[in-house]
Design an enzyme around this catalytic site. Structure first.
Site, PDB file in Angstrom:
ATOM      1  N   ASP A 143      -1.268 -48.864 -51.158  1.00  0.00           N
ATOM      2  CA  ASP A 143      -2.634 -48.462 -51.513  1.00  0.00           C
ATOM      3  C   ASP A 143      -2.952 -47.114 -50.854  1.00  0.00           C
ATOM      4  OD1 ASP A 143      -5.187 -48.713 -52.603  1.00  0.00           O
ATOM      5  OD2 ASP A 143      -5.955 -49.911 -50.927  1.00  0.00           O
ATOM      6  N   GLU A 164      -3.075 -41.592 -52.559  1.00  0.00           N
ATOM      7  CA  GLU A 164      -3.336 -40.374 -53.376  1.00  0.00           C
ATOM      8  C   GLU A 164      -3.021 -39.092 -52.602  1.00  0.00           C
ATOM      9  OE1 GLU A 164      -5.356 -43.014 -53.098  1.00  0.00           O
ATOM     10  OE2 GLU A 164      -4.740 -43.788 -55.043  1.00  0.00           O
ATOM     11  N   ASP A 182      -9.777 -49.372 -58.725  1.00  0.00           N
ATOM     12  CA  ASP A 182     -11.032 -50.096 -58.461  1.00  0.00           C
ATOM     13  C   ASP A 182     -11.986 -50.066 -59.647  1.00  0.00           C
ATOM     14  OD1 ASP A 182      -9.900 -50.511 -56.032  1.00  0.00           O
ATOM     15  OD2 ASP A 182     -11.131 -49.066 -54.951  1.00  0.00           O
TER      16      ASP A 182
HETATM   17  O1  MIG Z   1     -10.919 -48.299 -49.487  1.00  0.00           O
HETATM   18  O2  MIG Z   1      -7.659 -52.492 -49.189  1.00  0.00           O
HETATM   19  O3  MIG Z   1      -7.876 -50.100 -54.660  1.00  0.00           O
HETATM   20  O4  MIG Z   1      -7.486 -52.832 -54.401  1.00  0.00           O
HETATM   21  O5  MIG Z   1      -8.636 -54.101 -52.170  1.00  0.00           O
HETATM   22  C1  MIG Z   1     -10.572 -49.399 -50.280  1.00  0.00           C
HETATM   23  C2  MIG Z   1      -8.938 -52.601 -49.710  1.00  0.00           C
HETATM   24  C3  MIG Z   1      -9.147 -49.754 -50.050  1.00  0.00           C
HETATM   25  C4  MIG Z   1      -8.665 -49.974 -52.422  1.00  0.00           C
HETATM   26  C5  MIG Z   1      -7.816 -50.711 -53.400  1.00  0.00           C
HETATM   27  C6  MIG Z   1      -8.269 -52.138 -53.479  1.00  0.00           C
HETATM   28  C7  MIG Z   1      -8.157 -52.779 -52.109  1.00  0.00           C
HETATM   29  C8  MIG Z   1      -9.014 -51.981 -51.109  1.00  0.00           C
HETATM   30  N1  MIG Z   1      -8.562 -50.589 -51.097  1.00  0.00           N
END
Ligand code: MIG
Length: 793
Positions: free
Chosen positions: A402, A405, A478
């Protein structure tokens, strides 16, 4: 006193002075530019421009080991105006006056032409050039591709930017989102489809007739104009060739195609077990449970919160007992904390990114102030890959990348001066930004392969550049619990799939918000046809697991998840076709029938593999909808009613069914329902055999291997082809097989759909018995039958 700043002029290449050829590479030297043309295959040609007398060192994270068919024919000729390069499929004209490119197919149809073509403009701030390319937009030309854009499927009259961005609660038409996939396809009328892959990792832009009608422009804020032209002539071929060029995916473990349950976050351990128990008690099939960031100690990567998870190994083992795999999230940010092993090692090894003048790249994410590994450095990737050893040892099988980017709370992402190793080429974040997430996924995936060379793992990634499919599955990020987002999920997954990323899905039910039961059920109905099938949500809005709704809805949700499990052999076979040929698993209608102009703007209907056609219901209270079927004949899955293709139809649906069609002549395999993929030893599969009133031969495949290892890469698989020739008086089915894998199946239960009344059935020379169940003919054959003839009365 005050001098007005002159706008920088764009410069064009000028006249060609001479050309040189080195086997399949041509160099054209013009007044202001050198053009390098590499003919990779009869359908794939690369164009690369330089204006300072030499090219940058040739390197690409996307194109590493392209698997293209060998070049069949190559020749060059010239007349007073043009050089002309000929391949088996293409005639490529290069203007001697302007260096403009014009490409025709061998039928003489114009496929893609420059309109001004290449130009460049000095970048005074950073050095180098902004590079541009302008093409003719032909009449009746339509455009597709570009990854995850949450916008109409057809890209015509729009402009886009590619710059990976953390975009929670994104809205329709928002741009950019998480991925940078600078690849589009053009369809000129119905005849000639082609693709352009602009392999440039800087911020890139694409304009399809918005700025200037009749013109397509793409440009980048740095790097080279470096693009691949890919010829079809069918869209499906273009997408497949693009995937072969940028790297094929590998087969996932079969469990990764089952239903997966996620939440931000399930903790403590008791909650995780509770969820697992609930699935089994409710008899809703499920293969995986995810741990989001709260499993960690203060969000520190590769640690456990020991209060919430005192014995992870035991928990994983207990879940395994129940048929669940565990997947864990990992973010790139490493907390700045002396004594935290990962931080100390990272610092000692010089693995973290630095700013232009030497300080570390510091940014706040979940753990607080962090440094960030430079995944464009091979030694960092090796280090990172090894960090998963503990997870692998205790039996974790899913890894969720996650925030790559990369996302940073204060500034959105890294400042542009951050430096990157970039495989030794050394560059700023301007060049490395779009590949950062992909290289994190690569580090994860390659590390896991070394740690456990025998067992496939699931890796998913939020960010990605072209070619990320080599390393990971992706999800759409999201999204929100709204009907519009359900529609977006459908369009985004179609677009990701044709952009090389078939292993995609959305957060089922929506990440932010509380869907009502109807929306959740419709989301499940759509997503059972998406290769990556995972429910996910924040905890903010209360429980959203499948059982929180009223009983009839829960029954409905269960029924469709069960259908997913029944279809697993078909979905796995379709995955294998994607892995082997590069063909997208999910196919927009125009990819199924580009010759019918009715498909060019359609975006709700999609195909999954060769045999299924789906049109999700994404409106509240819908009792039915109009849809368009592509060429061929199609059976409504729930009733066997036959519908003619190339027509619009109205299909009425309750919540218990949805527009789902099977291609006439198809042979669609089903497995029995399981609660998780390895629950039962499956020795009998059902083959649903559909009569083809059009009487041409239809070939369907069924692929098997051990579903977990890599031996399939060396022939240890079994690929069956069933050829179905439906005639007026009989149907003949022949089975052919390829590969050495010993099937676990003994028999096929065959069920006939849409057949005329039967006289007798002969299998491998013997007449066999059949039964009539609910007016359908059922019979059994040995799994190794080779010939089956069904005679009508
Ligand atoms: O700032 O890990 O897209 O699926 O549950 C949010 C918490 C960070 C973004 C991800 C989402 C995940 C969430 N993350």
């Amino acid at each position: 006193m005050f001098k007005p700043v002159k706008p920088l002029r764009k410069i064009s290449p000028g006249d060609v002075l001479l050309y040189k050829q080195k086997s399949n590479v041509f160099y054209f030297y013009a007044t202001n530019t050198i053009l390098e043309i590499t003919v990779h295959s009869d359908k794939v040609i690369r164009f690369r421009y330089s204006q300072d007398g030499d090219f940058h060192q040739d390197f690409s994270y996307a194109v590493m080991q392209p698997e293209l068919p060998p070049l069949g024919f190559l020749n060059i000729e010239e007349n007073d105006k043009f050089y002309i390069i000929y391949t088996f499929f293409l005639h490529c004209y290069i203007s001697k006056e302007t260096l403009e490119i014009t490409i025709y197919n061998t039928k003489g149809e114009l496929v893609l032409a420059d309109k001004g073509g290449y130009s460049f403009q000095e970048n005074k701030d950073f050095g180098g050039y902004n590079v541009y390319c302008k093409k003719v937009m032909q009449t009746d030309e339509n455009f597709y591709g570009l990854g995850d854009k949450p916008t109409d499927l057809n890209l015509k009259w729009r402009r886009f930017v590619n710059w990976c961005a953390d975009t929670p609660a994104y809205s329709r038409d928002q741009d950019p989102l998480y991925r940078a996939i600078p690849f589009y396809m053009g369809l000129v009328k119905d005849t000639a489809a082609y693709g352009v892959f602009f392999d440039n990792t800087f911020k890139t832009f694409f304009d399809f007739g918005l700025n200037e009608s009749d013109t397509v422009t793409f440009w980048a804020e740095g790097g080279e104009m470096n693009y691949y032209f890919i010829y079809g002539p069918e869209l499906l071929d273009v997408s497949a060739s693009y995937t072969c060029l940028t790297g094929k995916a590998k087969l996932p473990p079969l469990w990764a195609l089952g239903f997966q349950q996620c939440k931000w976050s399930y903790f403590p351990e008791a909650k995780v077990k509770d969820i697992a128990n609930k699935f089994r008690k409710e008899q809703i099939p499920c293969d995986a449970i995810y741990l989001d960031i709260d499993y960690m100690d203060q969000y520190k990567c590769f640690t456990w919160n020991e209060t919430h998870f005192p014995s992870p190994q035991k928990m994983v083992a207990e879940l395994k007992e129940m048929g669940f795999k565990l997947a864990v999230i990992i973010d790139p940010g490493i907390k700045i904390e002396q004594g935290y092993e990962i931080f100390d090692h990272g610092k000692a090894g010089e693995y973290f990114c630095k700013r232009a003048d030497g300080p570390y790249m510091k940014g706040t994410v979940w753990p607080g102030q962090c440094y960030f590994p430079d995944f464009t450095d091979p030694s960092v990737r090796i280090w990172w890959g090894r960090l998963f050893a503990h997870f692998v040892k205790i039996g974790i099988e899913g890894f969720w990348n996650d925030m790559n980017e990369p996302a940073v709370f204060e500034t959105g992402t890294f400042p542009l001066d951050v430096r990157h190793m970039y495989e030794g080429l050394l560059c700023s974040h301007r060049r490395a930004h779009n590949v950062y997430g992909m290289q994190m996924a690569r580090a994860t995936s390659e590390g896991l392969r070394i740690l456990d060379p025998k067992k496939r793992k699931l890796v998913i990634s939020r960010a990605g550049y072209s070619g990320v499919q080599k390393y990971a599955a992706v999800w759409t990020g999201d999204n929100m619990s709204t009907w519009e987002h359900l529609w977006l999920a459908n369009v985004q997954c179609q677009r990701l799939s044709i952009s090389g990323l078939s292993f995609c899905g959305s957060d089922v039910g929506g990440f932010i918000g509380q869907p009502n039961g109807e929306l959740f059920a419709r989301w499940v109905q759509t997503s059972i046809f998406h290769p990556f099938f995972r429910a996910h949500a924040t905890s903010e809005f209360g429980d959203k697991e499948p059982w929180v709704y009223d009983k009839p809805l829960v029954d409905n949700i269960r029924k469709f998840i069960e259908l997913r499990y029944q279809l697993l052999p078909y979905i796995y076979t379709t995955f294998r076709q994607y892995v082997h040929h590069g063909t997208p698993m999910i196919r927009p209608l125009v990819f199924l029938d580009q010759f019918s102009a009715d498909t060019w703007y359609r975006q709700d209907e999609f195909g999954l593999g060769d045999l299924l056609l789906i049109c999700p219901i994404s409106a509240e209270g819908s009792l039915g909808r109009v849809l368009f079927l592509p060429k061929g004949n199609w059976y409504y899955y729930f009733s066997d009613q036959l519908f003619e293709g190339r027509k619009e139809h109205y299909i009425s649906t309750s919540l218990h069914n949805m527009p789902l069609f099977v291609k006439a002549g198809g042979i669609l395999p089903h497995w029995p329902v399981q609660q998780y993929v390895d629950e039962i030893k499956i020795t009998t599969a059902t083959l649903h055999i559909y009569y083809n009133p059009a009487h041409e031969e239809i070939v369907s495949e069924l692929y098997e291997d051990d579903y977990v290892g890599y031996d399939y890469q060396t022939e240890d698989y079994l690929l069956r082809s069933f050829s179905n020739t439906s005639k007026l008086d009989s149907v003949v089915i022949n089975q052919f097989t390829e590969g050495t894998f010993e099937s676990k199946l003994f028999t096929f239960d065959c069920i006939l759909h849409g057949f005329p009344p039967i006289h007798y059935i002969i299998v491998d020379e013997n007449e066999i018995k059949y039964n009539v169940v609910n007016e359908q003919i059922h019979f059994s054959v040995s799994q190794d039958f080779s010939h089956c003839r069904i005679e009508f009365i």
